[in-house]
Design a protein around this motif. Structure first.
Motif: not given
Length: 72
Positions: A17, A35, A40-41, A43-44, A47-48
């Motif tokens: 990912k 996103g 995906i969000e 925020s995700t 984080r990645h």
């Protein structure tokens, strides 16, 4: 001496990912755009990106992309 992207070959340490996010980041996509594209969000995505920056020991997206160019 602190290990860097180059001494670690951090690209090999990225998750699938993270590699997807990185590919879209290289194309100039925004966090929100990445996103939406990956389902995906935001925020995700953030984080990645933070995880990739930690693995490569850089402090910005620009440094992350520059380090990647040097690795290839």
């Amino acid at each position: 001496m602190t290990p860097t992207w180059h001494s670690y070959k951090s690209l090999e340490r990225l998750t699938p990912k993270e590699r997807e996010v990185l590919a879209l980041l290289r194309l100039g996509q925004s966090t929100l755009g990445i996103g939406a594209r990956l389902g995906i969000e935001r925020s995700t995505v953030q984080r990645h990106i933070a995880a990739m920056m930690l693995k490569s020991q850089v402090h910005s997206r620009a440094e992350l992309l520059k380090a990647l160019e040097k690795e290839e």
